[in-house]
Design an enzyme around this catalytic site. Structure first.
Site, mmCIF file in Angstrom:
data_model
loop_
_atom_site.group_PDB
_atom_site.id
_atom_site.type_symbol
_atom_site.label_atom_id
_atom_site.label_comp_id
_atom_site.label_asym_id
_atom_site.label_seq_id
_atom_site.Cartn_x
_atom_site.Cartn_y
_atom_site.Cartn_z
ATOM 1 N N LYS A 247 0.839 -1.199 0.000
ATOM 2 C CA LYS A 247 0.000 0.000 0.000
ATOM 3 C C LYS A 247 0.874 1.249 0.000
ATOM 4 C CE LYS A 247 -3.813 -1.885 2.851
ATOM 5 N NZ LYS A 247 -4.951 -1.698 1.934
ATOM 6 N N ARG A 321 -10.207 -11.556 2.725
ATOM 7 C CA ARG A 321 -11.130 -12.593 2.239
ATOM 8 C C ARG A 321 -10.480 -13.977 2.253
ATOM 9 N NH1 ARG A 321 -11.974 -9.526 -3.366
ATOM 10 N NH2 ARG A 321 -11.618 -7.805 -1.925
HETATM 11 N N1 BES Z 1 -7.941 -3.805 4.783
HETATM 12 C C1 BES Z 1 -8.180 -3.462 3.435
HETATM 13 C C2 BES Z 1 -9.486 -2.747 3.213
HETATM 14 C C3 BES Z 1 -9.634 -1.402 3.818
HETATM 15 C C4 BES Z 1 -8.882 -0.340 3.376
HETATM 16 C C5 BES Z 1 -10.584 -1.210 4.782
HETATM 17 C C6 BES Z 1 -9.066 0.902 3.933
HETATM 18 C C7 BES Z 1 -10.768 0.014 5.329
HETATM 19 C C8 BES Z 1 -9.986 1.082 4.901
HETATM 20 C C9 BES Z 1 -8.203 -4.712 2.572
HETATM 21 O O1 BES Z 1 -7.382 -5.734 2.961
HETATM 22 C C10 BES Z 1 -7.764 -4.271 1.217
HETATM 23 O O2 BES Z 1 -6.654 -3.860 1.098
HETATM 24 N N2 BES Z 1 -8.662 -4.355 0.248
HETATM 25 C C11 BES Z 1 -8.378 -3.919 -1.075
HETATM 26 C C12 BES Z 1 -8.957 -4.948 -2.018
HETATM 27 C C13 BES Z 1 -8.509 -4.792 -3.439
HETATM 28 C C14 BES Z 1 -7.033 -5.147 -3.563
HETATM 29 C C15 BES Z 1 -9.356 -5.701 -4.311
HETATM 30 C C16 BES Z 1 -9.050 -2.577 -1.294
HETATM 31 O O3 BES Z 1 -10.144 -2.350 -0.780
HETATM 32 O O4 BES Z 1 -8.439 -1.740 -1.942
HETATM 33 MG MG MG Z 2 -5.422 -5.568 2.201
#
Ligand code: BES
Ligand code: MG
Ligand code: ZN
Length: 470
Positions: A247, A321
């Protein structure tokens, strides 16, 4: 100053009068003059403390804003009582409010919630027990035991989310679950590190193996074995770097809260056990850190899963997931009557509904209707989004049974829910909550920081179904 709830008004209790906007017109004499001088107009969440001739506080007013026009607004009005925490001087107080100020138990709860502070890392440390409290009688009909139970559960959730990962990694999350299990006499077992492979939880292992704190699956059960089985599953990603699909720093900053699903599930479990609902409760938490090292799982890897399906990794940042899928598959094996999972699963849920309103997904229309009603009654917002089956094909993989991300990036929260649905077969009712777990702005019921979401509404539905001691 925090508020302690009392079951009776003390003899020397001073009044806290709840007034709607323009209700200040009804004030008389010195109070009226003081309100005018202080520009108190009864706006939502405003507090006016009125001094007597000796200079000590003799009365207080709480502004409730405009008069509630519907049930949702009325419940939201009750939450304004949280503004009294921090503003009422020490000593005894008694609320004077009518039905237009919402349910008395909800008012009492709001006053506890508004007093929450996370002070562990501040000079002076945790709140000292002899700190002065305001003692408040919330009004006839307030069930203060219930309000205190709910507040304690919410505080557990908030504390867990607020604690940074250097003090709350997978090992410490396990300790927190063990402490809760011990307090209520629940049985707990934990599968750790390579034992996860042995016991067939390959995706929990893969996501967590790059961390110095080993991945684990926390599993505790409580209640009579013959009671209806209710299983709660919480995403326990103690920190989410994104993995090799790292990230950017702004997106990583708040990722200590990526165990918000686990924190919510533990708060809900505390509530269910403290109120003795007639259920056989099971809590499952895959606790991992999505970290980066030579052993990290990679984009393009194909992972086996507990359920048997193979999963191609389109993005290592869609890790929640994966760990949930293995935990859900285990939960599903004993065909629970109700299976609820909670997870800080997608940024897309925030884009759709913002930080305050978590979407939920279920195929059980009766459960959805009850939850929607409870959500309004207890002012714990949730909103149903559809398990829109045609989008499932976007999770197709060329070489594996499924991909962990979609090809087009549309409807991210829905497709994450559809991914999870593929690991659920036998549970009678399954519901998935995509929570944020964080309050980005201060409000009468709490400061900026970790927040419990949806657990009060879920608890309300569970009480209707399983009220009474187990
Ligand atoms: N933990 C994150 C989701 C998240 C991000 C929740 C910011 C709350 C605030 C999750 O693991 C994630 O990174 N999801 C990605 C999925 C994508 C790669 C399909 C997302 O939401 O960008
Ligand atoms: Mg993630
Ligand atoms: Zn995550």
């Amino acid at each position: 100053m925090p508020i302690t709830l009392t079951s009776r008004p003390a003899a020397d209790a001073r009044p806290v009068r709840a007034v709607h906007a323009n209700g200040v017109d009804g004030l008389a004499g010195a109070a009226r003059k003081w309100a005018e001088a202080m520009r108190f107009t009864g706006g939502a969440g405003s507090v006016l403390v009125v001094p007597g001739p000796e200079g000590d506080a003799t009365a207080a007013y709480l502004g409730l804003g405009s008069r509630a026009k519907n049930a949702a607004h009325e419940a939201a009005t009750a939450l304004q009582f949280g503004a009294l925490a921090g503003k009422l001087p020490a000593g005894a107080w008694s609320i004077e409010a009518d039905g237009s100020a919402g349910d008395a138990t909800l008012r009492a709860l709001a006053m506890r919630l508004g007093g929450y502070r996370f002070s562990r890392y501040k000079a002076g440390g945790e709140e000292s027990p002899d700190e002065a409290h305001a003692e408040v009688f919330a009004g006839d009909g307030a069930d203060i035991e219930e309000a205190n139970r709910i507040a304690d559960a919410v505080f557990l959730t908030r504390d867990l989310i607020n604690t940074p990962t250097n003090d709350l990694g997978p090992a410490e999350l396990e300790h927190a679950a063990r402490a809760l299990a011990k307090e209520f006499g629940a049985d707990i077992s934990v599968i750790t590190a390579d034992d996860l492979l042995e016991m067939n939880f390959p995706m929990i292992h893969a996501v967590g193996r790059a961390s110095a704190s080993a991945p684990r699956l926390i599993d505790f059960t409580w209640g009579r074995v013959d009671a209806p089985k209710v299983t709660l599953v919480g995403k326990g990603v103690c920190f989410d770097t994104g993995g090799l699909d790292i990230k950017p720093s702004s997106s990583m900053l708040l990722m200590k809260k990526d165990m918000g699903g686990a924190a919510n599930v533990l708060g809900l479990a505390r509530l269910v056990m403290a109120s003795g609902l007639a259920v056989r409760l099971r809590v499952l938490i895959p606790a991992v850190e999505n970290s980066i090292s030579a052993s990290a799982f990679r984009p393009g890897d194909v992972l086996p899963s507990r359920k048997g399906k193979t999963v191609e990794i389109g993005n290592t940042d869609a890790e929640g997931r994966l760990v949930l899928a293995d935990a859900l598959a285990l939960a599903d094996e004993e065909s629970p009557e109700l299976m609820v999972d909670m997870a800080t699963l997608t940024g897309a849920a925030r884009v759709a509904l913002g930080p305050d309103v978590p979407p939920f997904y279920t195929a059980d229309a009766d459960f959805a209707a009850r939850l929607a009603a409870a959500s309004i009654a207890v002012a714990d917002p949730v909103w149903q989004l559809p398990l829109w089956q045609p989008y499932a094909e976007n999770l197709a993989s060329k070489i594996a049974d499924i991909n962990n991300v979609t090809s087009d990036g549309f409807a991210g929260s829905i497709t994450a829910a559809l991914f999870l649905e593929g690991f659920v077969e036998k549970a009678k009712t399954w519901a998935h909550f995509d929570v944020y777990g964080w309050r980005p702005k201060p409000s009468p019921t709490g400061p900026v920081g970790g927040e419990a979401q949806a657990i009060r509404a879920i608890y309300d539905v569970m009480k209707q179904r399983y009220g009474g001691r187990s």
